[in-house]
Structure formats: structure tokens, C-alpha cells
Write a protein that holds these residues in place. Structure first.
Motif, PDB file in Angstrom:
ATOM      1  N   TYR A 197     -23.621   0.602   0.279  1.00  0.00           N
ATOM      2  CA  TYR A 197     -22.785   0.863   1.461  1.00  0.00           C
ATOM      3  C   TYR A 197     -22.216  -0.395   2.107  1.00  0.00           C
ATOM      4  CZ  TYR A 197     -24.606   5.600   1.214  1.00  0.00           C
ATOM      5  OH  TYR A 197     -24.927   6.856   0.794  1.00  0.00           O
ATOM      6  N   LYS A 234     -21.373  -0.967   6.207  1.00  0.00           N
ATOM      7  CA  LYS A 234     -21.060   0.288   6.890  1.00  0.00           C
ATOM      8  C   LYS A 234     -22.017   0.497   8.064  1.00  0.00           C
ATOM      9  CE  LYS A 234     -19.936   5.085   5.804  1.00  0.00           C
ATOM     10  NZ  LYS A 234     -20.011   6.151   4.804  1.00  0.00           N
ATOM     11  N   TYR A 244     -23.305   9.498  -1.961  1.00  0.00           N
ATOM     12  CA  TYR A 244     -22.730   8.218  -2.390  1.00  0.00           C
ATOM     13  C   TYR A 244     -21.222   8.257  -2.171  1.00  0.00           C
ATOM     14  CZ  TYR A 244     -27.123   6.978  -4.783  1.00  0.00           C
ATOM     15  OH  TYR A 244     -28.422   6.661  -5.080  1.00  0.00           O
ATOM     16  N   ALA A 245     -20.799   8.531  -0.963  1.00  0.00           N
ATOM     17  CA  ALA A 245     -19.371   8.698  -0.694  1.00  0.00           C
ATOM     18  C   ALA A 245     -19.103   8.488   0.792  1.00  0.00           C
ATOM     19  CB  ALA A 245     -18.914  10.102  -1.118  1.00  0.00           C
ATOM     20  N   ASP A 246     -17.821   8.321   1.135  1.00  0.00           N
ATOM     21  CA  ASP A 246     -17.367   8.215   2.528  1.00  0.00           C
ATOM     22  C   ASP A 246     -16.516   9.430   2.855  1.00  0.00           C
ATOM     23  OD1 ASP A 246     -18.607   5.765   2.606  1.00  0.00           O
ATOM     24  OD2 ASP A 246     -16.762   4.648   2.164  1.00  0.00           O
ATOM     25  N   ALA A 305     -13.708   8.478   0.087  1.00  0.00           N
ATOM     26  CA  ALA A 305     -13.889   7.466  -0.969  1.00  0.00           C
ATOM     27  C   ALA A 305     -15.213   7.696  -1.683  1.00  0.00           C
ATOM     28  CB  ALA A 305     -13.851   6.064  -0.372  1.00  0.00           C
ATOM     29  N   VAL A 306     -15.274   7.261  -2.939  1.00  0.00           N
ATOM     30  CA  VAL A 306     -16.477   7.407  -3.768  1.00  0.00           C
ATOM     31  C   VAL A 306     -17.084   6.024  -3.984  1.00  0.00           C
ATOM     32  CG1 VAL A 306     -17.360   8.113  -6.019  1.00  0.00           C
ATOM     33  CG2 VAL A 306     -15.578   9.447  -4.905  1.00  0.00           C
ATOM     34  N   ARG A 307     -18.417   5.916  -3.858  1.00  0.00           N
ATOM     35  CA  ARG A 307     -19.109   4.641  -4.006  1.00  0.00           C
ATOM     36  C   ARG A 307     -19.919   4.547  -5.299  1.00  0.00           C
ATOM     37  NH1 ARG A 307     -19.478   1.328   0.474  1.00  0.00           N
ATOM     38  NH2 ARG A 307     -18.370   2.117   2.307  1.00  0.00           N
ATOM     39  N   GLU A 329     -16.392  -1.622  -5.571  1.00  0.00           N
ATOM     40  CA  GLU A 329     -15.923  -1.331  -4.219  1.00  0.00           C
ATOM     41  C   GLU A 329     -15.561   0.145  -4.131  1.00  0.00           C
ATOM     42  OE1 GLU A 329     -11.287  -2.743  -4.941  1.00  0.00           O
ATOM     43  OE2 GLU A 329     -12.627  -3.962  -3.708  1.00  0.00           O
ATOM     44  N   PRO A 330     -15.606   0.749  -2.923  1.00  0.00           N
ATOM     45  CA  PRO A 330     -15.309   2.184  -2.802  1.00  0.00           C
ATOM     46  C   PRO A 330     -13.908   2.505  -3.325  1.00  0.00           C
ATOM     47  CG  PRO A 330     -16.221   1.308  -0.767  1.00  0.00           C
ATOM     48  CD  PRO A 330     -15.946   0.134  -1.637  1.00  0.00           C
ATOM     49  N   GLU A 347     -10.765   5.000  -3.202  1.00  0.00           N
ATOM     50  CA  GLU A 347     -10.116   6.039  -2.403  1.00  0.00           C
ATOM     51  C   GLU A 347      -9.840   7.262  -3.264  1.00  0.00           C
ATOM     52  OE1 GLU A 347      -9.367   6.066   0.853  1.00  0.00           O
ATOM     53  OE2 GLU A 347     -10.236   4.093   1.198  1.00  0.00           O
TER      54      GLU A 347
END
Length: 417
Positions: A42, A45, A89-91, A104-106, A153-154, A156
Motif C-alpha cells: 500500500y 496510503k 489488494y485494490a483501491d 486501481a489494482v495493487r 505501482e497501482p 488504474e
């Protein structure tokens, strides 16, 4: 000695398997602390989404309903004692947890459940060398393991949803046959290292590889960006694009509406509409007031109406039906003026802007502030003149009027000339 220690602590068979998997993983990979792992996934964050699953007793009855909470990274570890806490595991847009608000996916995760030490040994000894890319991390999650492919990096989601979903599917398929493979969507939350598992052991994590870029993963799995078909680049004029409206009401707004309904319970002719309005407001404030709490407050309001004799020919089932008619995503777009005038029978009072736009209101507010400041300085100047006539010194005058010496000299120096 190791077996003797396990017997002394009375470990269960599942806990012994967990320890054996830890031993196997530590012999191959580098152990990572939970804090390091959170930071690697993260980054900086501030707030994280935590999904709390429902808790049931031995008889299968729900003793705690699942919910979604948002906590700061520093306070995350206060929840580590819970065995039902999971993180995606996402935003998400505005930290609102939903597949539609995915931002976004991490990382991509393969969840291999019911993996014992033998199954893990097979995975590391035979399958590992045949993988096109090894996972970034291996999480010992209790009964099973999580194979995590972390991104540099995340990424989009906008414009890449198909690619990301396909990557997630193909990565999970790599581990078919290892334990019980649970295939999940990208937004699915998982147990994180440092949190308690269902077998009363703390989940651990080991670094087994590096982080990957989206382009690297796409190249390995032979995926290409999806282009829009000819004629579909622009939406047709006859059809409007759907706009996603998120619940945007505050907790205070919900409480204010409920208090007013309790003070002035709906009268015959407005009961159905009022409960519809309560459903609308409850959905507007969904981020803060969960569905079950809203139903509990409906019971309280209906009980209040019963005491006042306002429920004749109006059964509770009808109130619930009206409430659910308003508790829909469309409720977010219902304006307060419509609720007051058409559903609640309340007097609609515009806000302090009185129909002005924000820009118009700020312009008028600035003018009022400037006029007030000007008149205040003029009054202060007259007061200072009177003090000078009475023989007070400059330092004393500054103390009496409540301004600094520098301000007095800068603004009123002409009085001493």
C-alpha cells in the motif's frame, strides 16, 4: 526436540501443519514482517479498507454481522486479534468498497485453501520451476496459502478492466490442483500477515520474488490491450452513458431527519410517503448507517407512532414496503426540496445561499467581509484618537485596543504626524 515442544504446547493438528509450513517456507525464502508487507503493498496510503466477515456461533447463528470499515494505517494493528478481518489488494473511489467503484489494482492473488505441508512441498519442489513467473510473496494464511503477484505501482482500472480480470483469472489457473483453489475477483479481500487466522495462529508472509509491472504480466500471458470496435469509439447520441452516483449523505444528516420524524411522526395521508423518504435518506447515508441499523430505527419510529395512535389501518408491513421502495441507488439523486414538499410534508427552507450558486455566494460574502473590515478599522481609528487626546502612550494604546505595536504604527502612523 521439535515434536516434544509441540506436544508441550498442545498444538492441534492444523496448528502443527501451520508451523511445518512456516518452517518449510523460511528454509527457502526471506521472512517479511507484517509492517513491511503492508508498506510494500500500500505504500504511503493513509486509510485502508477492512472487510469484517460475519461471525457465527457453534449452532450457526450469526452473532456479529459483516461490515466494511475504514481505518488509518497506524490503527490497523488494533484489529489484528480478529480472525474475520480481511483487506482487498485494490483501491476504490472515495474508499467506498464495491466492484463498481474499483479504482486501481495493487496485486493479483491465488488463494489455495486446505494446503498442508506436503502440498506446499510439492508446490515448491516441482511446480515452482515450471511457473512462467514466481509469486512476489507467499502468505501462510492458516489452512492454506496465498500466492501474491504484487505490482510495482497501482494500475488504474479505467480502460483496463478486461485485461486485469483476464490476468487475475490466468494467474489463479496456474495453481490449479494445489489444495482447494478458490477463484476470486480482483476486489475480493484476503487475510493479511499479522492477523489472527481461524486456527488461532498469526498469518505470516515470505518474500519469494519481485514486484512486476502490468506490461511484464501481459507479455507473459500473451494479453494485448483491448481496442474499441469500429463505430463504438463514441457513445451513440440516442443513449446516455450511465453515471455512478455514490451514497453521499452524512451521519449527522440522517440523525437530524430521524429526530424530526420522532418529534413530528407522520400523520394519516403522509405515512407511506414519510417511510419512503426515510428509505431514501437511509440509502443516501449508507456509508455511515448500515442497513440493519436503519431497520432498527424504523422499528423505533413505528413504535412511537403506535403510542400516539397513528398506525390505524397502517400495518408495519406497509411501512417496510414503503421504506424498501426508497432504499435504492436512485435515492441518491432525490433532492431535499422534493423530499420536504412531496414526501415529508415539511416546510422547505433553502440554505444560506438562498438559491445562489457557490461562486455568487462567495463573491457576496467577500464583499460583506471587506465592508465589515473597513468599518471596523474606521471605528478603531476614532477610538485611538480619543485615547491620544487623553494622553496615553503608543504602547499603552496598543495594549488597550488589542493590536500589536507594529500594526498600530503601520496603520495609524498618520495620527502622530
Amino acid at each position: 526436540m521439535e515434536n516434544q515442544a509441540k506436544q508441550e504446547f498442545n498444538y492441534s493438528p492444523l496448528q502443527i501443519e501451520f508451523l511445518q509450513k512456516n518452517s518449510l517456507l523460511s528454509s527457502r525464502f526471506i521472512s517479511v514482517s507484517p509492517e513491511e508487507y503492508i508498506d510494500s503493498i500500500y505504500g504511503q496510503k493513509d486509510k485502508l479498507i477492512v472487510v469484517l466477515g460475519s461471525e457465527k456461533d457453534k449452532e450457526g447463528r450469526i452473532i456479529e454481522r459483516g461490515t466494511v470499515i475504514r481505518v488509518s494505517t497506524e490503527e490497523l494493528w488494533k484489529l489484528s486479534w480478529r480472525s474475520n478481518a480481511y483487506l482487498p489488494y485494490a483501491d476504490f473511489h472515495r474508499n467506498y468498497y464495491s466492484s463498481k467503484t474499483l479504482k486501481a489494482v495493487r496485486a493479483f492473488v491465488a488463494d489455495c485453501d486446505v494446503v498442508d505441508s506436503k502440498g506446499l512441498s510439492y508446490l515448491l519442489s516441482y511446480l515452482w520451476s515450471s511457473l512462467p513467473l514466481v509469486p512476489s510473496y507467499v502468505v501462510n494464511s492458516g489452512k492454506g496459502v496465498h500466492l501474491v503477484y504484487a505490482l510495482v505501482e497501482p494500475v488504474e482500472v479505467r480502460g483496463k478492466r478486461y485485461i486485469l480480470n483476464e490476468l487475475n483469472r490466468q494467474i489463479q489457473n496456474l495453481f490449479e490442483g494445489i489444495g482447494k483453489l478458490d477463484k476470486h475477483p480482483i476486489v475480493h479481500p484476503y487475510r493479511f500477515p499479522g492477523f489472527m487466522t481461524k486456527i488461532s495462529m498469526t498469518a505470516t508472509v515470505f518474500r519469494s520474488g519481485r514486484h512486476y509491472t502490468l506490461e511484464e504480466l501481459m507479455k507473459v500471458f500473451e494479453l494485448k490491450p483491448v481496442k474499441a470496435k469500429s463505430g463504438e469509439d463514441k457513445p451513440k447520441k440516442s443513449k446516455k452513458a450511465k453515471v455512478l452516483y455514490l451514497p453521499n449523505g452524512s451521519k449527522a444528516f440522517y440523525g437530524w431527519v430521524l429526530r424530526n420524524l420522532m418529534k413530528r411522526p407522520p400523520i394519516p395521508g403522509w405515512r407511506n410517503k414519510s417511510f419512503y423518504a426515510l428509505g431514501v435518506v437511509s440509502y443516501k447515508c449508507k456509508r455511515w448507517i448500515d442497513y440493519q441499523h436503519a431497520l432498527d430505527m424504523l422499528d423505533v419510529l413505528y413504535g412511537r407512532m403506535e403510542l400516539l395512535g397513528l398506525t390505524k389501518d397502517f400495518p408495519k408491513e406497509e411501512a417496510l414496503k414503503a421504506f424498501h421502495s426508497g432504499y435504492t441507488p436512485k435515492a441518491v439523486r432525490v433532492r431535499w426540496k422534493v423530499l420536504c414538499e412531496e414526501f415529508l410534508n415539511w416546510e422547505y427552507k433553502p440554505n444560506k445561499r438562498n438559491g445562489r450558486t457557490r461562486e455568487e455566494h462567495l463573491k457576496i460574502a467577500r464583499q460583506i467581509k471587506e465592508l465589515y473590515a473597513k468599518s471596523r478599522w474606521e471605528e478603531l481609528e476614532e477610538h485611538i484618537k480619543r485615547l491620544l487626546e487623553q494622553g496615553y502612550s503608543k504602547r499603552k494604546i496598543a495594549e488597550m485596543v488589542g493590536i500589536s505595536h507594529d500594526t498600530l504604527y503601520r496603520r495609524f502612523s498618520h495620527l502622530w504626524k
